[in-house]
Design an enzyme around this catalytic site. Structure first.
Site: not given
Ligand code: GAL
Length: 496
Positions: A38, A71, A96, A141, A186, A325, A327, A396
């Site tokens: 990324q 790239d 990290r 990753h 993940e 992680n 979200y 995360e």
């Molecule tokens: C996670 C992933 C990250 C990032 C994040 C936001 O699942 O580990 O690389 O993309 O989501 O979408």
């Protein structure tokens, strides 16, 4: 008088006052995260091998929404000094990042160790340590060497050895300076996502490949853990875990409680139960449903491969903390057979359930990202009570926006609310060891390309030097780290 915890008292009486008066424990660590594909770019410098992302996005650019790829990305391969400077500006305790397997081992195998790959990660690690920032290193990753994908990738059980060889090299090269290792980021995405055409290598095999992968990632993680434990821990005393992505799931109505638990086991349990539970192995209820489904469909062997007794013992207990992680949250609803949805990779299709958003939640970007910070605290409790895990590190947490503005109030508010929930969870008695914001800066966001941003720092992808500029959320995070609390005086603190 009966004891009332500060959290209960606060929630009932004066929540904002109380939250401002809760402080993060002295050993609580703050961090930021990125991942190799990324941010690094430099996809073909020196002897770097091709990863599955390089290869698939070069041949099929339409797999990302803006036909972009990694790239160049943030060009962190060249600009890593600026990345460290940003971590210093924020005042974080840890950074990290992930090692690109094909950058370090161009063939995917240990026959060639790239001098350039070695140099790059040594520089980054040493640069961080010089500034007093702990490197937290993810081994994988998602950028699998294409050479290994050509041999079957995560569906081939030989990958357990391939990954172990790679892990051992990384420990040997960097283990004297890295004391927190994360094995496979993940695994749900590595298997359920990649075999559902959503992540590289964009395969379409949700019935078999996904579950072969599921068992192999658990075994590969365990092998990497055991190697560290036996050969490297006595020397370096580090800690290891495997970061799991958790959506928090809640029943839509009381009648959906059972299916909601089942979906938690399908998502979280399939990648956690073998490691963290007292008994080990697959979550029994999931193993049963999948065996019944497979039988009905005419398969002779369980689609989710069984663990032998030795394998159960081999995987069980291979953790030093839980890496989480987090979200978002969903409500779960029981459906009639065939009406499950909307994202098959949730496992909805196996369990005949749907997931929906609560209309009271706001959403970010699209409705995939429902905002429900309370879900994080509930999840921390679930991990704690389901597995009895003592320590949890949040590896995360962050918010996507389409807007690129430096004034990112929604991200700031999201981070603030999640940190509040962590403070409350700590006050409940759960040992949350630290918090890692995703992400240090805007970067290549997988199939969304550069259309979606997660950065505390914005990145100008049109400038050759990929200029990085702090957003308001960076200032906010800096002040939280400085004061170790969520104070109302944040704006009085000076930031670069
Ligand atoms: C996670 C992933 C990250 C990032 C994040 C936001 O699942 O580990 O690389 O993309 O989501 O979408």
């Amino acid at each position: 008088m009966q004891f009332i915890s500060v959290a209960v008292f606060c929630l009932v009486f004066i929540p904002s006052w109380c939250l401002e008066n809760l402080v993060f424990p002295p050993d609580f660590k703050f961090g930021v995260a990125t991942a190799a594909y990324q941010v690094e770019g430099a996809w073909n410098v020196n002897d770097k091998g091709e990863s599955v992302w390089d290869s698939v996005l070069h041949s099929q650019p339409s797999l990302t929404m803006d036909r972009s790829n990694g790239d160049v990305a943030c060009d962190s391969y060249h600009l890593w000094r600026r990345d460290i400077e940003m971590a210093v500006e924020l005042g974080v305790n840890m950074y990290r990042f992930s090692i690109s397997w094909p950058r370090l081992l161009p063939t995917g195998f240990p026959n060639i160790i790239s001098e350039d790959g070695k140099r790059y990660y040594n520089d980054l690690i040493d640069g961080l340590l010089e500034k007093g920032i702990e490197p937290v290193v993810t081994l994988y990753h998602w950028d699998l060497p294409q050479s290994l994908q050509d041999l079957g990738g995560w569906a081939n059980p030989l990958i357990i050895e391939w990954f172990a060889d790679y892990a051992k090299i990384a420990y040997t090269l960097f283990g004297d300076r890295v004391s927190t290792w994360l094995t496979i980021n993940e695994p749900l995405v590595v298997c359920d996502g990649a075999y559902n055409k959503m992540w590289a290598p964009f395969l379409d095999d949700m019935k078999i490949g996904r579950y072969l992968c599921n068992k192999n990632v658990m075994m590969a993680h365990a092998k990497a853990y055991r190697i560290y434990d036996e050969e490297f821990r006595p020397l370096y005393h580090g800690k290891l875990s495997m970061p799991n992505i958790f959506f928090w799931f809640e029943p839509e109505t009381p009648a959906d409680a059972e299916v909601s638990d089942l979906l938690l086991q399908m998502w979280e349990g399939r990648y956690s139960h073998p490691i963290y539970s007292k008994t080990g192995g697959w979550p029994p209820e999931i193993e049963k449903v999948l065996a019944e489904n497979g039988k009905r469909e005419g398969y002779r062997q369980p689609r989710l491969p069984t663990f032998t007794k030795e394998e159960i013992d081999f995987v069980k207990g291979t953790y030093d903390f839980y890496a989480l992680n987090h979200y978002t949250t969903r409500l779960v609803r029981k459906e009639k057979p065939g009406q499950a949805g909307p994202w098959p990779f949730y496992g909805c299709e196996e369990l005949d359930v749907s997931v929906v958003n609560d209309p009271l939640w706001t959403t970010a970007v699209t409705d995939w990202f429902a905002i429900n910070p309370e879900g994080l605290r509930k999840q921390l409790h679930w991990i704690n009570s389901t597995y009895g895990v003592k320590d949890i590190l949040i590896t995360e947490n962050g918010l996507p926006t389409v807007e690129k503005d430096l004034n990112d109030f929604t991200r700031l508010t999201y981070i603030k609310s999640n940190l509040e929930q962590i403070l409350l969870a700590i006050d409940d008695g759960i040992n949350v060891m630290g918090y890692t914001a995703w992400s240090l800066m805007d970067n290549f966001e997988w199939s969304s390309g550069y259309l979606v941003s997660y950065g505390l720092y914005s990145v100008d992808f049109t400038s050759p030097n990929r200029t990085r500029t702090p957003r308001d959320s960076a200032r906010f995070y800096y002040s939280v780290i400085r004061t170790r609390s969520i104070t109302s005086r944040q704006n009085e603190l000076n930031y670069v």
